[in-house]
Design a protein around this motif. Structure first.
Motif, PDB file in Angstrom:
ATOM      1  N   ALA A 126      46.907 -47.616  43.380  1.00 46.08           N
ATOM      2  CA  ALA A 126      47.673 -48.341  44.394  1.00 46.08           C
ATOM      3  C   ALA A 126      47.924 -47.431  45.590  1.00 46.08           C
ATOM      4  CB  ALA A 126      49.003 -48.819  43.808  1.00 46.08           C
ATOM      5  N   VAL A 127      47.691 -47.981  46.788  1.00 48.81           N
ATOM      6  CA  VAL A 127      47.906 -47.237  48.033  1.00 48.81           C
ATOM      7  C   VAL A 127      48.787 -48.090  48.927  1.00 48.81           C
ATOM      8  CG1 VAL A 127      46.837 -46.107  50.006  1.00 48.81           C
ATOM      9  CG2 VAL A 127      45.618 -46.214  47.822  1.00 48.81           C
ATOM     10  N   SER A 128      49.908 -47.539  49.378  1.00 50.46           N
ATOM     11  CA  SER A 128      50.858 -48.327  50.155  1.00 50.46           C
ATOM     12  C   SER A 128      50.245 -48.796  51.466  1.00 50.46           C
ATOM     13  CB  SER A 128      52.131 -47.513  50.446  1.00 50.46           C
ATOM     14  OG  SER A 128      51.863 -46.465  51.350  1.00 50.46           O
ATOM     15  N   VAL A 129      50.710 -49.950  51.936  1.00 53.50           N
ATOM     16  CA  VAL A 129      50.233 -50.512  53.200  1.00 53.50           C
ATOM     17  C   VAL A 129      50.505 -49.530  54.347  1.00 53.50           C
ATOM     18  CG1 VAL A 129      50.573 -52.372  54.864  1.00 53.50           C
ATOM     19  CG2 VAL A 129      50.483 -52.888  52.421  1.00 53.50           C
ATOM     20  N   ALA A 130      51.677 -48.903  54.327  1.00 53.48           N
ATOM     21  CA  ALA A 130      52.027 -47.932  55.373  1.00 53.48           C
ATOM     22  C   ALA A 130      51.055 -46.761  55.371  1.00 53.48           C
ATOM     23  CB  ALA A 130      53.454 -47.433  55.167  1.00 53.48           C
ATOM     24  N   SER A 131      50.642 -46.340  54.192  1.00 60.93           N
ATOM     25  CA  SER A 131      49.701 -45.225  54.092  1.00 60.93           C
ATOM     26  C   SER A 131      48.351 -45.590  54.685  1.00 60.93           C
ATOM     27  CB  SER A 131      49.536 -44.808  52.632  1.00 60.93           C
ATOM     28  OG  SER A 131      48.689 -43.691  52.524  1.00 60.93           O
ATOM     29  N   VAL A 132      47.902 -46.823  54.430  1.00 59.94           N
ATOM     30  CA  VAL A 132      46.600 -47.265  54.938  1.00 59.94           C
ATOM     31  C   VAL A 132      46.609 -47.357  56.455  1.00 59.94           C
ATOM     32  CG1 VAL A 132      44.926 -49.156  54.981  1.00 59.94           C
ATOM     33  CG2 VAL A 132      46.000 -48.494  52.820  1.00 59.94           C
ATOM     34  N   TYR A 133      47.637 -48.012  57.016  1.00 63.70           N
ATOM     35  CA  TYR A 133      47.645 -48.295  58.448  1.00 63.70           C
ATOM     36  C   TYR A 133      48.247 -47.178  59.296  1.00 63.70           C
ATOM     37  CZ  TYR A 133      46.117 -53.003  57.397  1.00 63.70           C
ATOM     38  OH  TYR A 133      45.381 -54.085  56.980  1.00 63.70           O
ATOM     39  N   THR A 134      48.836 -46.174  58.662  1.00 65.73           N
ATOM     40  CA  THR A 134      49.369 -45.047  59.432  1.00 65.73           C
ATOM     41  C   THR A 134      48.685 -43.750  59.038  1.00 65.73           C
ATOM     42  OG1 THR A 134      51.540 -46.125  59.637  1.00 65.73           O
ATOM     43  CG2 THR A 134      51.440 -43.770  60.081  1.00 65.73           C
ATOM     44  N   ASP A 135      48.872 -43.334  57.783  1.00 65.67           N
ATOM     45  CA  ASP A 135      48.377 -42.023  57.348  1.00 65.67           C
ATOM     46  C   ASP A 135      46.860 -41.927  57.424  1.00 65.67           C
ATOM     47  OD1 ASP A 135      51.051 -41.552  56.788  1.00 65.67           O
ATOM     48  OD2 ASP A 135      50.846 -42.148  54.691  1.00 65.67           O
ATOM     49  N   MET A 136      46.165 -42.968  56.953  1.00 71.46           N
ATOM     50  CA  MET A 136      44.696 -42.915  56.955  1.00 71.46           C
ATOM     51  C   MET A 136      44.126 -42.999  58.364  1.00 71.46           C
ATOM     52  SD  MET A 136      43.618 -45.189  53.649  1.00 71.46           S
ATOM     53  CE  MET A 136      44.342 -44.866  52.028  1.00 71.46           C
ATOM     54  N   ILE A 137      44.763 -43.808  59.225  1.00 70.63           N
ATOM     55  CA  ILE A 137      44.302 -43.922  60.611  1.00 70.63           C
ATOM     56  C   ILE A 137      44.473 -42.588  61.333  1.00 70.63           C
ATOM     57  CG2 ILE A 137      44.695 -45.030  62.831  1.00 70.63           C
ATOM     58  CD1 ILE A 137      43.346 -46.856  60.817  1.00 70.63           C
ATOM     59  N   VAL A 138      45.607 -41.922  61.122  1.00 71.26           N
ATOM     60  CA  VAL A 138      45.843 -40.613  61.731  1.00 71.26           C
ATOM     61  C   VAL A 138      44.822 -39.604  61.201  1.00 71.26           C
ATOM     62  CG1 VAL A 138      47.457 -38.667  61.858  1.00 71.26           C
ATOM     63  CG2 VAL A 138      48.287 -41.000  62.186  1.00 71.26           C
ATOM     64  N   CYS A 139      44.538 -39.663  59.917  1.00 74.16           N
ATOM     65  CA  CYS A 139      43.550 -38.772  59.296  1.00 74.16           C
ATOM     66  C   CYS A 139      42.179 -38.953  59.944  1.00 74.16           C
ATOM     67  CB  CYS A 139      43.483 -39.056  57.796  1.00 74.16           C
ATOM     68  SG  CYS A 139      42.280 -38.070  56.892  1.00 74.16           S
ATOM     69  N   LEU A 140      41.759 -40.206  60.118  1.00 76.49           N
ATOM     70  CA  LEU A 140      40.463 -40.498  60.737  1.00 76.49           C
ATOM     71  C   LEU A 140      40.442 -40.047  62.192  1.00 76.49           C
ATOM     72  CD1 LEU A 140      37.666 -41.807  60.562  1.00 76.49           C
ATOM     73  CD2 LEU A 140      38.725 -44.007  61.097  1.00 76.49           C
ATOM     74  N   ALA A 141      41.540 -40.270  62.924  1.00 76.95           N
ATOM     75  CA  ALA A 141      41.610 -39.869  64.329  1.00 76.95           C
ATOM     76  C   ALA A 141      41.517 -38.351  64.473  1.00 76.95           C
ATOM     77  CB  ALA A 141      42.905 -40.381  64.961  1.00 76.95           C
ATOM     78  N   ALA A 142      42.200 -37.618  63.590  1.00 71.96           N
ATOM     79  CA  ALA A 142      42.155 -36.151  63.628  1.00 71.96           C
ATOM     80  C   ALA A 142      40.734 -35.659  63.381  1.00 71.96           C
ATOM     81  CB  ALA A 142      43.113 -35.565  62.598  1.00 71.96           C
ATOM     82  N   ALA A 143      40.063 -36.253  62.403  1.00 70.58           N
ATOM     83  CA  ALA A 143      38.680 -35.868  62.111  1.00 70.58           C
ATOM     84  C   ALA A 143      37.778 -36.132  63.311  1.00 70.58           C
ATOM     85  CB  ALA A 143      38.178 -36.615  60.881  1.00 70.58           C
TER      86      ALA A 143
END
Length: 341
Positions: A290-307
């Motif tokens: 399970a992955v929280s909605v906040a993690s998908v739309y915030t943490d993962m997006i920031v991770c992709l942007a940094a990369a």
């Protein structure tokens, strides 16, 4: 009062064990790898990245087994973001290293593909309400397609590294020179490296268990969501081996080792840890991770942007620029402030 002091004390002990264990593990892994004659970038992207990723692997799997899903996903994603935006950003500001496009591009593209696959692997599943920490929240499940995509990236990463190692070994000096090097290495030096390798691994494992257990208790006592403490405190804590390697690389002007280490560690974090956590979660009867909605739309997006900031301009120009490092550091500071406030 005594219980609170003990809780914080053991959390700090866990961090210290991970830091020192990671330090020993990295140094011994580097020494063993150097005996194989691999270049710095390949060492960083293979042996050292596997070594420095061990804390995240242990923490995330332990958290999943305990049912702390926010900590499991948050630690892996948060570690990649910290590695890229904070640690790589620091390295780029201090050492704006040139890269060899042929070696850099495959791993760089895999690092871009991994968070993209993770995001798509989550958002194309139905949301479900789960109760953690006494609260009902919306979560996605990491889909089978998402797990398969991450696993394929990891396999490609493994094969690409194998080819790099094979090519490096073919460029070694002749056999006689290699044999002389081996004979010149004291036997007790090799044994010492193995002892520190094992001791470092043991410190990381024990430290990770303390970090998960008491990090969860601290979060609950302060009413801090697991996601926040995972993507910041624990993620940075488990990324300390990469930070130690980077600081050492900056001091020794070995930027390629640090960059290779961070690229390799990030790919492993996303493509190996999360699929394993999903398998552990299913084995515990909790379904796919399970992955929280906040993690998908915030943490993962920031991770992709940094990369993207770290990788795309570098592939084009064949060099890291200081503005990329500054952008990464400022972006990470803004991200941390936004999720804490």
């Amino acid at each position: 009062m005594k219980e609170t002091i003990l809780m914080y004390g053991l959390f700090i002990v866990g961090l210290i064990l991970i830091i020192k264990g990671g330090d020993w593990f990295v140094d011994s892994a580097r020494r063993i790898a150097q005996l194989l004659g691999m270049p710095e970038f390949v060492i960083g992207a293979t042996i050292v990245s596997l070594a420095t990723t061990l804390p995240e692997i242990i923490v995330s799997i332990t958290a999943t087994a305990r049912g702390n899903v926010d900590m499991a996903a948050g630690n892996a994603i948060g570690s990649v973001t910290a590695n890229t935006a904070l640690i790589m950003g620091l390295c780029i500001v201090c050492i704006p290293t040139a890269v060899e496009r042929k070696k850099f591009t495959p791993k760089a593209l895999m690092l871009l593909a991994a968070p993209a696959a993770l995001i798509l692997g989550c958002i194309f599943t139905e949301r479900r309400n789960l109760v953690f920490e006494g609260e009902s929240n919306n979560y996605y499940s990491l889909s089978v397609i998402g797990i398969a995509a991450l696993a394929i990236i990891f396999i490609i990463f493994f094969i690409e590294n194998f080819i790099s190692i094979k090519n490096s070994s073919q460029r070694l000096p002749n056999h006689e020179e290699s044999a002389d090097d081996e004979e010149s290495e004291p036997q007790d030096g090799i044994l010492k490296s193995i002892v520190f390798f094992i001791a470092g691994a043991a410190g990381i494992v024990l430290g990770a268990q303390l970090l998960v257990k008491y990090g969860t208790q601290i979060a609950e006592s302060l009413n801090i969501p697991q996601r926040i403490i995972s993507v910041i405190a624990i993620a940075i804590g488990t990324s300390l081996p990469e930070l130690v390697t980077t600081v050492t690389a900056i001091r020794k002007k070995a930027g390629s080792l640090s960059i290779g280490n961070i690229l390799g560690a990030n790919i492993i974090d996303l493509t190996l840890i999360l699929p394993i956590c999903s398998i552990v979660s299913a084995g515990k009867g909790m379904g796919s991770l399970a992955v929280s909605v906040a993690s998908v739309y915030t943490d993962m997006i920031v991770c992709l942007a940094a990369a993207a900031i770290a990788i795309i301009p570098t592939i084009i120009t064949k060099r890291f620029r200081r503005w990329q490092g500054v952008a990464l550091l400022l972006g990470y500071a803004g991200y941390v402030i936004s999720i804490v406030i």
